[in-house]
Write a protein that holds these residues in place. Structure first.
Motif, PDB file in Angstrom:
ATOM      1  N   GLY A  55     -19.181   3.356   4.320  1.00 34.28           N
ATOM      2  CA  GLY A  55     -19.382   4.490   4.968  1.00 34.28           C
ATOM      3  C   GLY A  55     -19.531   4.258   6.494  1.00 34.28           C
ATOM      4  N   LEU A  56     -19.653   3.137   6.883  1.00 33.92           N
ATOM      5  CA  LEU A  56     -20.247   2.352   8.223  1.00 33.92           C
ATOM      6  C   LEU A  56     -19.066   2.545   9.066  1.00 33.92           C
ATOM      7  N   GLU A  57     -19.341   3.050  10.154  1.00 32.94           N
ATOM      8  CA  GLU A  57     -18.206   2.506  11.349  1.00 32.94           C
ATOM      9  C   GLU A  57     -18.771   1.479  12.189  1.00 32.94           C
ATOM     10  N   ASP A  58     -18.892   0.293  12.028  1.00 38.13           N
ATOM     11  CA  ASP A  58     -19.630  -0.711  12.637  1.00 38.13           C
ATOM     12  C   ASP A  58     -18.871  -2.108  12.569  1.00 38.13           C
ATOM     13  N   GLU A  59     -18.675  -2.699  13.803  1.00 39.33           N
ATOM     14  CA  GLU A  59     -17.793  -3.854  13.769  1.00 39.33           C
ATOM     15  C   GLU A  59     -18.560  -5.024  13.439  1.00 39.33           C
ATOM     16  N   THR A  60     -19.696  -4.816  12.945  1.00 37.28           N
ATOM     17  CA  THR A  60     -20.387  -6.151  12.443  1.00 37.28           C
ATOM     18  C   THR A  60     -20.423  -5.734  10.718  1.00 37.28           C
ATOM     19  N   ASP A  61     -19.767  -4.968  10.271  1.00 35.35           N
ATOM     20  CA  ASP A  61     -19.562  -4.629   8.912  1.00 35.35           C
ATOM     21  C   ASP A  61     -18.177  -5.151   8.414  1.00 35.35           C
ATOM     22  N   PRO A  62     -18.257  -6.156   7.509  1.00 34.98           N
ATOM     23  CA  PRO A  62     -16.667  -6.571   7.178  1.00 34.98           C
ATOM     24  C   PRO A  62     -15.955  -5.648   6.513  1.00 34.98           C
ATOM     25  N   GLU A  63     -16.633  -4.708   5.678  1.00 35.89           N
ATOM     26  CA  GLU A  63     -15.839  -3.663   5.291  1.00 35.89           C
ATOM     27  C   GLU A  63     -15.101  -2.633   6.025  1.00 35.89           C
ATOM     28  N   TYR A  64     -15.787  -2.211   6.936  1.00 31.03           N
ATOM     29  CA  TYR A  64     -15.235  -1.498   8.285  1.00 31.03           C
ATOM     30  C   TYR A  64     -14.271  -2.368   8.859  1.00 31.03           C
ATOM     31  N   LEU A  65     -14.126  -3.299   9.072  1.00 31.85           N
ATOM     32  CA  LEU A  65     -13.356  -4.152   9.666  1.00 31.85           C
ATOM     33  C   LEU A  65     -12.087  -4.586   8.816  1.00 31.85           C
ATOM     34  N   ARG A  66     -12.244  -4.621   7.543  1.00 32.58           N
ATOM     35  CA  ARG A  66     -11.167  -4.846   6.638  1.00 32.58           C
ATOM     36  C   ARG A  66     -10.288  -3.455   6.598  1.00 32.58           C
ATOM     37  N   GLN A  67     -10.818  -2.410   6.757  1.00 32.74           N
ATOM     38  CA  GLN A  67     -10.017  -1.008   6.728  1.00 32.74           C
ATOM     39  C   GLN A  67      -9.396  -0.904   8.275  1.00 32.74           C
ATOM     40  N   ARG A  68     -10.167  -1.017   9.055  1.00 34.79           N
ATOM     41  CA  ARG A  68      -9.813  -0.856  10.428  1.00 34.79           C
ATOM     42  C   ARG A  68      -8.711  -1.776  11.075  1.00 34.79           C
ATOM     43  N   CYS A  69      -8.658  -3.071  10.645  1.00 33.18           N
ATOM     44  CA  CYS A  69      -7.865  -3.988  11.233  1.00 33.18           C
ATOM     45  C   CYS A  69      -6.868  -4.188  10.279  1.00 33.18           C
ATOM     46  N   VAL A  70      -6.674  -3.980   9.039  1.00 35.77           N
ATOM     47  CA  VAL A  70      -5.806  -4.208   7.911  1.00 35.77           C
ATOM     48  C   VAL A  70      -5.417  -3.118   7.069  1.00 35.77           C
ATOM     49  N   GLY A  71      -6.372  -2.529   6.451  1.00 38.01           N
ATOM     50  CA  GLY A  71      -6.103  -1.324   5.915  1.00 38.01           C
ATOM     51  C   GLY A  71      -5.866  -1.653   4.484  1.00 38.01           C
ATOM     52  N   LEU A  72      -6.880  -2.011   3.512  1.00 37.03           N
ATOM     53  CA  LEU A  72      -6.732  -2.325   2.173  1.00 37.03           C
ATOM     54  C   LEU A  72      -7.890  -1.544   1.445  1.00 37.03           C
ATOM     55  N   PRO A  73      -7.588  -0.545   0.681  1.00 32.69           N
ATOM     56  CA  PRO A  73      -8.694   0.174  -0.099  1.00 32.69           C
ATOM     57  C   PRO A  73      -8.678  -0.663  -1.510  1.00 32.69           C
ATOM     58  N   GLN A  82       0.644  -1.223  -0.035  1.00 37.66           N
ATOM     59  CA  GLN A  82       0.154   0.024   0.090  1.00 37.66           C
ATOM     60  C   GLN A  82       0.990   1.369  -0.135  1.00 37.66           C
ATOM     61  N   ASN A  83       1.112   1.772  -1.170  1.00 36.91           N
ATOM     62  CA  ASN A  83       2.020   2.932  -1.254  1.00 36.91           C
ATOM     63  C   ASN A  83       1.713   4.366  -0.776  1.00 36.91           C
ATOM     64  N   TYR A  84       0.280   4.559  -0.679  1.00 41.18           N
ATOM     65  CA  TYR A  84      -0.007   5.962  -0.355  1.00 41.18           C
ATOM     66  C   TYR A  84      -0.937   5.514   0.995  1.00 41.18           C
ATOM     67  N   PRO A  85      -1.084   6.542   1.896  1.00 46.65           N
ATOM     68  CA  PRO A  85      -1.799   6.628   3.290  1.00 46.65           C
ATOM     69  C   PRO A  85      -3.233   6.634   2.924  1.00 46.65           C
ATOM     70  N   PRO A  86      -3.944   5.440   2.898  1.00 46.32           N
ATOM     71  CA  PRO A  86      -5.512   5.374   3.196  1.00 46.32           C
ATOM     72  C   PRO A  86      -6.119   6.246   4.063  1.00 46.32           C
ATOM     73  N   PRO A  87      -7.302   6.908   3.963  1.00 49.11           N
ATOM     74  CA  PRO A  87      -8.037   7.658   5.170  1.00 49.11           C
ATOM     75  C   PRO A  87      -8.308   6.785   6.168  1.00 49.11           C
ATOM     76  N   PRO A  88      -8.633   7.281   7.499  1.00 48.31           N
ATOM     77  CA  PRO A  88      -9.269   6.568   8.407  1.00 48.31           C
ATOM     78  C   PRO A  88     -10.479   5.631   8.001  1.00 48.31           C
ATOM     79  N   PRO A  89     -10.927   4.676   8.524  1.00 47.72           N
ATOM     80  CA  PRO A  89     -10.472   4.203   9.839  1.00 47.72           C
ATOM     81  C   PRO A  89      -9.106   3.270   9.626  1.00 47.72           C
ATOM     82  N   VAL A  90      -8.505   3.416   8.409  1.00 41.47           N
ATOM     83  CA  VAL A  90      -6.989   2.803   8.509  1.00 41.47           C
ATOM     84  C   VAL A  90      -6.227   3.345   9.330  1.00 41.47           C
TER      85      VAL A  90
END
Lengths: 142, 392
Positions: B124-142, A69-77
């Motif tokens: 757009g959800l910030e909800d721990e039952t939403d898998p997409e939220y968890l993927r961004q919060r716990c891993v970080g994969l846009p 991941q080469n650029y910083p993604p926005p929160p909640p990342v």
């Protein structure tokens, strides 16, 4: 003083056991389908009796693919500050039948090789917006 | 089931239009499609519209209602369809069924979008039952990282090189430069693409599609109605929708339970197979295809996964020019998502417009010579997949 004590990235997804870190999920005892995160019911359309029990997954796996991941993604990342690129992998866990996503815990993200062995660790992703260090599951190349 | 004709098509060009509102963008596409069909608004029996979470629709995805209010409220039924980036094609499928079933003689299908800046954050959800939220919060994969994982896996399995990936983008712009509705019409050299910023390794900026504004509309009608209006219309031979299988190899959240082999994007494989079967053709009978190229990877992987060519063969076909409009397996003669950018819920309908223009022989410099049968294919969040075969 701000409280920067570590917090988990999310509840009930991983645990430190006496044998090391494990992912927290569940498994259907009828069809053996694994679920991460845990599921309340079996979603396998070929399974006719949902019997979900808690299960631990990991720690050993093989890297199916990887990206940096080469650029910083926005929160909640959550990432390091200042930002430095990190690697994310898809890992086929040994014996669990589960393919799972996770950040890779490695000094040089470009050094990671697809097909190589990895092991589950619990490690910080960086500092969250509220100042707490955020811990998540990650995979360390072996 | 009755035959369904694609009687009219219309498009607002893709781009960024900060001074235009969504209604005015959609209006251009709808007016063009009705004029192209020779249909008066009051003849439209029903509207099937793509629901957007980004723009219009009163915040509830009621984008079809916006269209009807703008065109004049005749009391007609409206169907607002949500399927992520496959919403436009999903609406096409519902429109197709409404005509094929005999429920309506004339149906307007429409999708329009004004996108926020930056890469799409799929939840757009910030909800721990939403898998997409968890993927961004716990891993970080846009999104681009998701495509990059698929791309890297292909590079390992088939030896696809960075140059192969870049060559797909070069080819897309070589074709798209001739499309007045496309947003990115400049020509790129291999070096231009290889020198563009690395976004999610191995994918570079010019190898992924950005977001755009745009709208497209299609008028569908029954065979009887078509005979009154056109001597030689384009026909929608089939329209299919599917969702991803339980044993798909691509985690849409944090994990999945893959079957052995290449099982990812089962929603695309299933919808394409259904559309081909219903049109009574095989994958190699297609004269061309408009497929969803969010990234260069899909233009290499999808034709193989659907049986249009052999696994691992796409790179050599690309380099021989076989995927150009005058080649043996033309792909995305419109220039594809790489030249349009993604106005998410309108994408499936710009593809239908392009397939219909090609079949009419009206595609100018990007024309597939003698095109008689073509396919449009899209995928969207939630494991939604669609495909439609058009012929003339």
């Amino acid at each position: 003083m701000t409280d920067s004590s570590p917090v988990h990235a999310a509840k009930d997804l991983f645990v430190e056991t006496s044998d090391g870190p494990r992912l927290l999920g569940s498994r259907c005892e009828t069809c053996r389908a694994p679920y991460f995160p845990s599921s309340e019911a079996c979603h396998n359309p070929d399974c006719d009796h949902s019997d979900i029990q808690p299960a631990h997954f990991g720690p050993h796996g093989t890297l199916w693919s990887v990206t940096v991941q080469n650029y910083p993604p926005p929160p909640p990342v959550v990432a390091s500050d200042p930002y430095s690129p990190y690697a994310v992998g898809l890992v086929d866990l040994e014996t669990d039948g589960l393919r799972v996503i996770g950040r890779l815990h490695v000094e040089d993200p470009a050094s990671v090789k697809v097909g190589g062995p990895v092991e589950l660790v619990l490690a910080p992703l960086g500092q969250g917006q509220d100042g707490h260090e955020v811990i998540s599951w990650q995979f360390e190349p072996r | 089931m009755g035959e369904v004709a694609v009687l009219g098509i219309g498009m607002h060009p893709w781009g960024k239009f900060p001074k235009k509102n969504l209604n005015s963008i959609c209006r251009v596409a709808v007016d063009a499609a009705l004029a192209d069909a020779g249909v008066n608004w009051k003849e439209v029996g029903a509207v099937a519209a793509a629901s957007s979470r980004f723009s219009g629709g009163k915040g509830w995805g009621l984008n079809g209602n916006d269209i009807v209010e703008d065109m004049g409220s005749t009391g007609l039924p409206v169907y607002n369809l949500s399927a992520g980036c496959a919403a436009g094609a999903n609406a096409f499928n519902v429109g197709h069924m409404m005509v094929a079933s005999g429920a309506h003689d004339v149906v307007l299908v429409v999708g329009g979008e004004k996108m926020p800046k930056g890469f799409i954050q799929t939840s757009g959800l910030e909800d721990e039952t939403d898998p997409e939220y968890l993927r961004q919060r716990c891993v970080g994969l846009p999104g681009p990282g998701f495509w990059a994982l698929l791309t890297r896996q292909r590079m390992e399995e088939y030896g696809t090189s960075h140059e192969d990936l870049a060559a797909v983008a070069v080819k897309a712009h070589k074709v798209g430069t001739h499309n007045e509705n496309a947003r990115f019409r400049q020509l790129f050299s291999l070096e231009d693409v290889l020198n563009s910023n690395m976004v999610s390794d191995p994918l570079r900026l010019y190898e992924i599609c950005p977001v755009s504004d745009g709208a497209a509309a299609v008028v569908l009608c029954s065979a009887e109605y078509a005979r009154k209006k056109a001597s030689n219309p384009v026909w929608a031979a089939s329209s299919a929708v599917a969702t991803a299988r339980f044993d798909d190899g691509l985690p849409r959240g944090l994990g999945c339970v893959p079957s052995p082999g290449r099982t990812h994007h089962s929603e695309a494989r299933i919808s394409v197979a259904k559309a081909l079967e219903a049109a009574e053709i095989g994958p190699k009978d297609l004269d061309f295809v408009e497929l969803q190229d969010n990234t260069v990877y899909y233009e290499l992987a999808f034709p193989e996964e659907w049986g249009m060519c052999e696994p691992g063969q796409s790179e050599s076909l690309l380099h021989k020019g076989e995927t150009l409009p005058n080649g043996s397996m033309p792909i995305n003669p419109s220039g594809g998502f790489l030249c349009f950018g993604e106005a998410t819920t309108a994408q499936g309908l710009f593809q239908i417009c392009e397939v219909a223009w090609q079949l009419r022989g009206e595609a100018g410099e990007r024309q597939v010579p003698g095109a008689k049968i073509g396919m449009a294919q899209s995928i969207g969040l939630g494991g939604n997949g669609t495909a439609a075969v058009l012929k003339r």
